[in-house]
Design an enzyme around this catalytic site. Sequence first.
Site, PDB file in Angstrom:
ATOM      1  N   HIS A 192       0.847  -1.205   0.000  1.00  8.74           N
ATOM      2  CA  HIS A 192       0.000   0.000   0.000  1.00  8.74           C
ATOM      3  C   HIS A 192       0.875   1.245   0.000  1.00  8.74           C
ATOM      4  CE1 HIS A 192      -4.072   1.819   1.379  1.00  8.74           C
ATOM      5  NE2 HIS A 192      -3.362   2.726   0.726  1.00  8.74           N
ATOM      6  N   HIS A 205       1.556   5.156  -2.173  1.00  4.38           N
ATOM      7  CA  HIS A 205       1.112   6.149  -3.161  1.00  4.38           C
ATOM      8  C   HIS A 205       2.360   6.823  -3.711  1.00  4.38           C
ATOM      9  CE1 HIS A 205      -3.170   6.008  -1.872  1.00  4.38           C
ATOM     10  NE2 HIS A 205      -2.628   5.680  -0.705  1.00  4.38           N
ATOM     11  N   ARG A 219       2.244   8.782  -6.533  1.00  7.15           N
ATOM     12  CA  ARG A 219       1.820  10.086  -7.100  1.00  7.15           C
ATOM     13  C   ARG A 219       2.181  10.293  -8.573  1.00  7.15           C
ATOM     14  NH1 ARG A 219      -1.415  10.457  -2.875  1.00  7.15           N
ATOM     15  NH2 ARG A 219      -0.455  11.195  -0.959  1.00  7.15           N
ATOM     16  N   ASN A 234      -4.671   6.218  -7.319  1.00  6.13           N
ATOM     17  CA  ASN A 234      -5.195   7.597  -7.300  1.00  6.13           C
ATOM     18  C   ASN A 234      -4.180   8.603  -7.832  1.00  6.13           C
ATOM     19  OD1 ASN A 234      -3.609   7.188  -5.012  1.00  6.13           O
ATOM     20  ND2 ASN A 234      -4.715   8.698  -3.808  1.00  6.13           N
ATOM     21  N   ASP A 282      -9.109   2.989  -3.562  1.00  9.88           N
ATOM     22  CA  ASP A 282      -8.532   3.566  -2.351  1.00  9.88           C
ATOM     23  C   ASP A 282      -8.760   5.072  -2.223  1.00  9.88           C
ATOM     24  OD1 ASP A 282      -6.967   3.514   0.023  1.00  9.88           O
ATOM     25  OD2 ASP A 282      -5.362   4.474  -1.103  1.00  9.88           O
ATOM     26  N   HIS A 292     -10.623   0.438   0.761  1.00 11.34           N
ATOM     27  CA  HIS A 292     -10.457   1.452   1.816  1.00 11.34           C
ATOM     28  C   HIS A 292     -11.860   1.622   2.390  1.00 11.34           C
ATOM     29  CE1 HIS A 292      -9.472   5.893   2.884  1.00 11.34           C
ATOM     30  NE2 HIS A 292     -10.773   5.787   3.043  1.00 11.34           N
ATOM     31  N   ASN A 327      -6.020   9.497   7.007  1.00  8.07           N
ATOM     32  CA  ASN A 327      -7.306   8.828   6.848  1.00  8.07           C
ATOM     33  C   ASN A 327      -7.078   7.359   6.533  1.00  8.07           C
ATOM     34  OD1 ASN A 327     -10.009   8.383   6.582  1.00  8.07           O
ATOM     35  ND2 ASN A 327     -10.187   9.292   4.550  1.00  8.07           N
ATOM     36  N   ASP A 359       0.798   2.547   3.790  1.00  9.85           N
ATOM     37  CA  ASP A 359      -0.058   3.626   3.270  1.00  9.85           C
ATOM     38  C   ASP A 359       0.773   4.891   3.057  1.00  9.85           C
ATOM     39  OD1 ASP A 359      -2.201   5.061   2.318  1.00  9.85           O
ATOM     40  OD2 ASP A 359      -3.207   5.268   4.256  1.00  9.85           O
ATOM     41  N   GLY A 394      -2.591  12.175   5.136  1.00  6.35           N
ATOM     42  CA  GLY A 394      -1.538  11.274   4.688  1.00  6.35           C
ATOM     43  C   GLY A 394      -0.231  11.421   5.432  1.00  6.35           C
TER      44      GLY A 394
END
Lengths: 430, 305
Positions: free
Chosen positions: A66, A68, A70, A100, A158, A185, A284, A311, A330
């Site tokens: 998990h 991110h 970007r 995302n 997510d 999520h 979150n 995350d 985040g």
Amino acid sequence: MTKENRRDWLIKGGLVIDPPSGTMEVRDVLVERGRISGIAPQISKEGVSIIDARGMWVVPGLIDIHVHFRDPGYEYKETIETGLKAAASGGFTQVCCMPNTSPVNDTGAITLYMREKAKKVKGPLLYPVGAITKGQKGETLAEIGDMVENGAVAISDDGHPVMNSETMRRAMEYASHFGIPVMDHCEDKNLSADGLIHEGLVSTALGFKGIPSASEEVMVARDICLARLTGTRVHLQHLSSKGSVELVRWAKNMGLPVTCEVTPHHLTLTHHAVETYDTNTKVNPPLRTEEDRQALIEGLTEGVVDCVASDHAPHSLKEKDVEYDLAAFGISGVETALGIVLRLVQEGKLSPLRAIEAMSTSPARIVGLDGGGLGVGQPAHITIIDPEKTWEVKPEEMLSKGKNTPFAGWKLKGKAIITMVNGEVVWEAR
Amino acid sequence: MLKGRDLIALADLSKEEILYILDTAESMKEVLTRDIKKVPTLRGKTVVNLFFEPSTRTRTSFEMAGKRLSADVINFSPATSSLVKGETLKDTAKNIEAMGVDAAVVRHKASGACRYLSKVLSAPVINAGDGIHEHPTQGLLDLFTIREKKGGIEGLRVAIAGDIYHSRVARSDIHGLVKLGAQVMVAGPPTMIPPEIESMGVCVVPSVDEILGEVDVVIMLRIQMERQTSPLFPSMREYSRYFGLSMEKIKDGMAKDLLLMHPGPVNWGVELSPEMAYYSNNLILNQVTNGVAVRMAVLYAVIAG
């Protein structure tokens, strides 16, 4: 100690911690042409470079399912390159990145872009997680087959969970054809609307709209019901509440195909951390109560919680040096994850074997990756950890572009000193 | 005692610090009764009112307080500022500070915004209301008003009724009253009672009607329609019936001593029935008058000490 681009190694004298075989003993590990070719108390071999691992842990390469990164779209926060470098320094050999991005990873072309860009980086292997629905809008299904064909290992919306249960049901049924798990999520966006932190005494005192635990739990319960209905494997992401753990325990007792993860920050911090108004505590799902934290640790110890995932959510100062309510959710976590989990080991909450299982073996099994063990013949994804190395979390020294950590200034013990992917050293501590 | 300090929340102040402000406010109130209502205490000092959210009472009150103390008071209004060009709160505040101010009075719709600015600015920040967090000068003027009428706070029983959830006034009142030894009860529809409010040292009662005979003061709160994002009660009509205060609920014998307060602006016919405007112990305008004295005390305390 090491030379670049070599794939033959003899790792000598380290404490091999291998959850699949239950091994926790001093062993030599031989790596040839990128694969593990021998594990024994004493191995001698001419012509290979020696890594002196005495006093170190030699463990199956860590896997973070998990993150991110970007990229594409928000390269000012992180790129695939900076994200992979940061992950390598955190001991990770394989990562799964969430969809995302901008554009959203909802089609094979974006999945392929991520894979191709990652291949140019000397770092962990990158496996994209595709979106469940087009644009993560929760309406029509994304091209799941196309993404799987191009390397996606799971799907998730997510951050923008599919609220319509009928859509989620069909996504699960459809995904099962391609043999991938559906990650979720869990958040009822109506219950959590405008919430900033956990709903409880801290939100009351600070005057922040709360995010009740129930907003997670109702969706955990829904997903469990849908797993039962569809038979599809469901992986529940970053669970944060005691109630969620209890629901998953029930689902597992029923034999349902449900797995789940927790983050290092939910295992360590509570909503009281928000009292500093540090926007790096805004995440979150939110940091919850001590009772929740203890339940997550207990769930992880006994295996109700399958794995730890960071995350990793890097943000720039533009998103974090603002009023708390405007700050982005985040935590940049890929570099601190191992140190935080080892803290639980040092506190006696987790055995070393269970910790490594939760950071390597279980995540490999959940998304169906090679690795997660040190068996002969397996690809040499190996992390070498110095369990005694103490270090301080310094945001300015982090390799991630995202310096948004609530652990700044924390002294941690234990750090990855060599990260090896397919026998290639992709990161080495100086 | 408070010179150079921020005033963000009554949660941050000790009992002694609160009493110091209240005592200072008493001398300030005396100034307000003079023929020439002005003293030179803050001459040459500049106070900027940074109000990012609409306000009548509080902004005027701070402006008047500053002027009574001879400070230069600058009013900032977001509608005509660079905020509409997308300038951040931090940049806006730092630019205004760079022009040279001795204190910034800040109102903002976001809880925590004043705390954030207090870290950004070197001048003292006085919170004039941040989101649903605190409104410390309102809390202080409520304490001042109660103390003026009752002679003290210790041992009093105070009810706060209505939309506790969205009320920064309630939070400041609770901290102030509890620190000065009052017993505080909160009442309202369960949708408006924030979770674990008991952790702030109060008890929750189902209805203010039931305790009217037992309390010394009742503070009725405004229904804040502008802050509600989901329905918390069905209609104004129903709210006023079950959760509002009217003369018919005040039984014989109570009226002599029961003080009524409200932070304003009042929704007449909702939390207070219209005839309550003529209730003998209605202190709503006393609160407004005292607000100027209390804010003079606060400006004096943080700028001049």
